[in-house]
Design a protein around this motif. Structure first.
Motif, PDB file in Angstrom:
ATOM      1  N   MET A   1       2.566   0.939 -14.611  1.00  0.00           N
ATOM      2  CA  MET A   1       1.945  -0.293 -15.101  1.00  0.00           C
ATOM      3  C   MET A   1       2.948  -1.450 -15.029  1.00  0.00           C
ATOM      4  O   MET A   1       4.116  -1.270 -15.352  1.00  0.00           O
ATOM      5  N   ILE A   2       2.472  -2.616 -14.596  1.00  0.00           N
ATOM      6  CA  ILE A   2       3.332  -3.796 -14.477  1.00  0.00           C
ATOM      7  C   ILE A   2       3.307  -4.539 -15.811  1.00  0.00           C
ATOM      8  O   ILE A   2       2.242  -4.953 -16.286  1.00  0.00           O
ATOM      9  N   GLN A   3       4.455  -4.698 -16.425  1.00  0.00           N
ATOM     10  CA  GLN A   3       4.546  -5.255 -17.781  1.00  0.00           C
ATOM     11  C   GLN A   3       4.314  -6.770 -17.810  1.00  0.00           C
ATOM     12  O   GLN A   3       3.644  -7.285 -18.682  1.00  0.00           O
ATOM     13  N   LYS A   4       4.910  -7.489 -16.856  1.00  0.00           N
ATOM     14  CA  LYS A   4       4.875  -8.951 -16.894  1.00  0.00           C
ATOM     15  C   LYS A   4       3.549  -9.489 -16.355  1.00  0.00           C
ATOM     16  O   LYS A   4       2.940  -8.899 -15.473  1.00  0.00           O
ATOM     17  N   THR A   5       3.100 -10.613 -16.921  1.00  0.00           N
ATOM     18  CA  THR A   5       1.915 -11.306 -16.401  1.00  0.00           C
ATOM     19  C   THR A   5       2.391 -12.491 -15.566  1.00  0.00           C
ATOM     20  O   THR A   5       3.281 -13.230 -15.981  1.00  0.00           O
ATOM     21  N   TYR A   6       1.807 -12.651 -14.391  1.00  0.00           N
ATOM     22  CA  TYR A   6       2.215 -13.701 -13.458  1.00  0.00           C
ATOM     23  C   TYR A   6       1.105 -14.738 -13.312  1.00  0.00           C
ATOM     24  O   TYR A   6      -0.072 -14.441 -13.534  1.00  0.00           O
ATOM     25  N   LYS A   7       1.493 -15.932 -12.886  1.00  0.00           N
ATOM     26  CA  LYS A   7       0.507 -16.995 -12.642  1.00  0.00           C
ATOM     27  C   LYS A   7      -0.178 -16.817 -11.288  1.00  0.00           C
ATOM     28  O   LYS A   7      -1.270 -17.331 -11.060  1.00  0.00           O
ATOM     29  N   ALA A   8       0.508 -16.114 -10.370  1.00  0.00           N
ATOM     30  CA  ALA A   8      -0.080 -15.859  -9.045  1.00  0.00           C
ATOM     31  C   ALA A   8       0.293 -14.464  -8.568  1.00  0.00           C
ATOM     32  O   ALA A   8       1.424 -14.016  -8.757  1.00  0.00           O
ATOM     33  N   TYR A   9      -0.687 -13.814  -7.939  1.00  0.00           N
ATOM     34  CA  TYR A   9      -0.484 -12.500  -7.327  1.00  0.00           C
ATOM     35  C   TYR A   9      -0.788 -12.654  -5.843  1.00  0.00           C
ATOM     36  O   TYR A   9      -1.925 -12.977  -5.462  1.00  0.00           O
ATOM     37  N   LEU A  10       0.236 -12.478  -5.024  1.00  0.00           N
ATOM     38  CA  LEU A  10       0.093 -12.620  -3.572  1.00  0.00           C
ATOM     39  C   LEU A  10       0.223 -11.237  -2.943  1.00  0.00           C
ATOM     40  O   LEU A  10       1.086 -10.453  -3.329  1.00  0.00           O
ATOM     41  N   PHE A  11      -0.645 -10.954  -1.988  1.00  0.00           N
ATOM     42  CA  PHE A  11      -0.759  -9.608  -1.441  1.00  0.00           C
ATOM     43  C   PHE A  11      -0.560  -9.587   0.071  1.00  0.00           C
ATOM     44  O   PHE A  11      -0.992 -10.505   0.773  1.00  0.00           O
ATOM     45  N   ASP A  12       0.029  -8.498   0.555  1.00  0.00           N
ATOM     46  CA  ASP A  12      -0.094  -8.127   1.956  1.00  0.00           C
ATOM     47  C   ASP A  12      -1.554  -7.685   2.153  1.00  0.00           C
ATOM     48  O   ASP A  12      -2.278  -7.479   1.164  1.00  0.00           O
ATOM     49  N   PHE A  13      -1.991  -7.506   3.393  1.00  0.00           N
ATOM     50  CA  PHE A  13      -3.390  -7.111   3.626  1.00  0.00           C
ATOM     51  C   PHE A  13      -3.521  -5.648   4.048  1.00  0.00           C
ATOM     52  O   PHE A  13      -4.050  -4.825   3.318  1.00  0.00           O
ATOM     53  N   ASP A  14      -3.023  -5.325   5.251  1.00  0.00           N
ATOM     54  CA  ASP A  14      -3.183  -3.967   5.782  1.00  0.00           C
ATOM     55  C   ASP A  14      -2.431  -2.947   4.924  1.00  0.00           C
ATOM     56  O   ASP A  14      -1.240  -3.101   4.659  1.00  0.00           O
ATOM     57  N   TYR A  15      -3.159  -1.909   4.522  1.00  0.00           N
ATOM     58  CA  TYR A  15      -2.607  -0.819   3.699  1.00  0.00           C
ATOM     59  C   TYR A  15      -2.248  -1.265   2.286  1.00  0.00           C
ATOM     60  O   TYR A  15      -1.665  -0.514   1.518  1.00  0.00           O
ATOM     61  N   THR A  16      -2.571  -2.536   1.923  1.00  0.00           N
ATOM     62  CA  THR A  16      -2.377  -2.996   0.547  1.00  0.00           C
ATOM     63  C   THR A  16      -3.735  -3.259  -0.095  1.00  0.00           C
ATOM     64  O   THR A  16      -4.082  -2.646  -1.092  1.00  0.00           O
ATOM     65  N   LEU A  17      -4.521  -4.148   0.523  1.00  0.00           N
ATOM     66  CA  LEU A  17      -5.882  -4.413   0.045  1.00  0.00           C
ATOM     67  C   LEU A  17      -6.934  -3.640   0.839  1.00  0.00           C
ATOM     68  O   LEU A  17      -8.022  -3.365   0.334  1.00  0.00           O
ATOM     69  N   ALA A  18      -6.606  -3.325   2.090  1.00  0.00           N
ATOM     70  CA  ALA A  18      -7.602  -2.711   2.977  1.00  0.00           C
ATOM     71  C   ALA A  18      -6.974  -1.632   3.845  1.00  0.00           C
ATOM     72  O   ALA A  18      -5.787  -1.679   4.167  1.00  0.00           O
ATOM     73  N   ASP A  19      -7.808  -0.664   4.220  1.00  0.00           N
ATOM     74  CA  ASP A  19      -7.386   0.355   5.180  1.00  0.00           C
ATOM     75  C   ASP A  19      -7.998   0.005   6.530  1.00  0.00           C
ATOM     76  O   ASP A  19      -9.174   0.237   6.782  1.00  0.00           O
ATOM     77  N   SER A  20      -7.173  -0.604   7.366  1.00  0.00           N
ATOM     78  CA  SER A  20      -7.624  -0.967   8.713  1.00  0.00           C
ATOM     79  C   SER A  20      -6.998  -0.043   9.760  1.00  0.00           C
ATOM     80  O   SER A  20      -7.032  -0.327  10.950  1.00  0.00           O
ATOM     81  N   SER A  21      -6.451   1.084   9.290  1.00  0.00           N
ATOM     82  CA  SER A  21      -5.708   1.967  10.196  1.00  0.00           C
ATOM     83  C   SER A  21      -6.595   2.519  11.323  1.00  0.00           C
ATOM     84  O   SER A  21      -6.144   2.649  12.458  1.00  0.00           O
ATOM     85  N   ARG A  22      -7.864   2.786  11.036  1.00  0.00           N
ATOM     86  CA  ARG A  22      -8.755   3.318  12.079  1.00  0.00           C
ATOM     87  C   ARG A  22      -8.908   2.300  13.211  1.00  0.00           C
ATOM     88  O   ARG A  22      -8.771   2.630  14.394  1.00  0.00           O
ATOM     89  N   GLY A  23      -9.171   1.044  12.836  1.00  0.00           N
ATOM     90  CA  GLY A  23      -9.315  -0.005  13.836  1.00  0.00           C
ATOM     91  C   GLY A  23      -8.021  -0.269  14.581  1.00  0.00           C
ATOM     92  O   GLY A  23      -8.022  -0.461  15.806  1.00  0.00           O
ATOM     93  N   ILE A  24      -6.909  -0.276  13.846  1.00  0.00           N
ATOM     94  CA  ILE A  24      -5.606  -0.532  14.473  1.00  0.00           C
ATOM     95  C   ILE A  24      -5.265   0.556  15.490  1.00  0.00           C
ATOM     96  O   ILE A  24      -4.849   0.271  16.618  1.00  0.00           O
ATOM     97  N   VAL A  25      -5.470   1.807  15.103  1.00  0.00           N
ATOM     98  CA  VAL A  25      -5.180   2.924  16.022  1.00  0.00           C
ATOM     99  C   VAL A  25      -6.052   2.829  17.269  1.00  0.00           C
ATOM    100  O   VAL A  25      -5.572   3.007  18.398  1.00  0.00           O
ATOM    101  N   MET A  26      -7.328   2.518  17.090  1.00  0.00           N
ATOM    102  CA  MET A  26      -8.237   2.392  18.242  1.00  0.00           C
ATOM    103  C   MET A  26      -7.758   1.303  19.202  1.00  0.00           C
ATOM    104  O   MET A  26      -7.734   1.505  20.425  1.00  0.00           O
ATOM    105  N   CYS A  27      -7.367   0.153  18.655  1.00  0.00           N
ATOM    106  CA  CYS A  27      -6.922  -0.967  19.498  1.00  0.00           C
ATOM    107  C   CYS A  27      -5.636  -0.617  20.251  1.00  0.00           C
ATOM    108  O   CYS A  27      -5.522  -0.878  21.451  1.00  0.00           O
TER     109      CYS A  27
END
Length: 214
Positions: A1-27
């Motif tokens: 669990m993350i103890q601190k509260t932040y004003k902004a949460y910035l995310f990577d996309f692939d493998y963080t918010l979404a699983d795009s591995s199937r599409g990436i492997v196909m390409c």
């Protein structure tokens, strides 16, 4: 669990918010096959997720000629235009976590080497318009991650102090990006990077799931 509260949460996309591995492997498979590169495993391809396309093709083929790599990238993008969105799924908790953080009054953004239009193509169907405060994609920066350029641009654009921002990602590239930007980093174990690999970098936590942000 993350103890601190932040004003902004910035995310990577692939493998963080979404699983795009199937599409990436196909390409990758389609482009590699066009040029007679065989014997490359799906695992090897997945291990390159988060790097630029040129870096990934160099790792997979050993080719370093810029013109050749630029050609491979162009062919990959053409494949991705056809295959990527249909073969990408958000992780089960992604929408609930982003919505929960937003309800707390936090700003939400994405910093990715993936093209911004591709991220918007998928998230436009899943999130209300204007939900995300910023998306910085691969086409928006001169130097890709682990350069802090995209992350620092987002922080400045949002008018925030570095201490008020958490960057969340799945790879050592993401951890290094946060380190280079001077912001807190939290890892998530959705991808191919191990806990031990992420723990080698400064971090506020290593999560099994994004739920731990709440």
């Amino acid at each position: 669990m993350i103890q601190k509260t932040y004003k902004a949460y910035l995310f990577d996309f692939d493998y963080t918010l979404a699983d795009s591995s199937r599409g990436i492997v196909m390409c990758f498979r389609n482009v590699l096959a066009m040029h007679g590169h065989d014997g490359i495993s799906d695992e090897a391809i997945k291990r390159t997720i988060g790097k630029t396309l040129e870096e990934s093709f160099t790792i997979l083929t050993g080719i370093s000629d810029k013109e050749t790599l630029a050609g491979y990238r162009k062919e990959y993008v053409a494949q991705a235009d056809k295959l990527m969105t249909a073969n990408t799924v958000l992780f089960p908790e992604t929408i609930d976590v982003l919505s929960g953080l937003k309800e707390r009054g936090a700003k939400i953004g994405i910093i990715s080497t993936k093209y911004r239009y591709r991220i918007m193509e998928l998230l436009g169907k899943k999130l209300p318009e204007g939900f995300l405060d910023i998306i910085v994609g691969g086409e928006d920066v001169k130097t890709p991650k682990p350069s802090p350029e995209g992350l620092l641009f987002a922080i400045n654009h949002l008018g925030l102090d570095k201490n008020d921002v958490l960057y969340c990602g799945d790879s050592t590239v993401d951890a290094e990006t946060a380190l280079n930007a001077g912001v807190d980093f939290t890892g998530v174990l959705h991808g191919m990077t191990t806990r031990e690999e992420l723990e080698a970098y400064p971090h506020t936590g290593i999560m099994r799931s994004l739920d731990e942000l709440l």
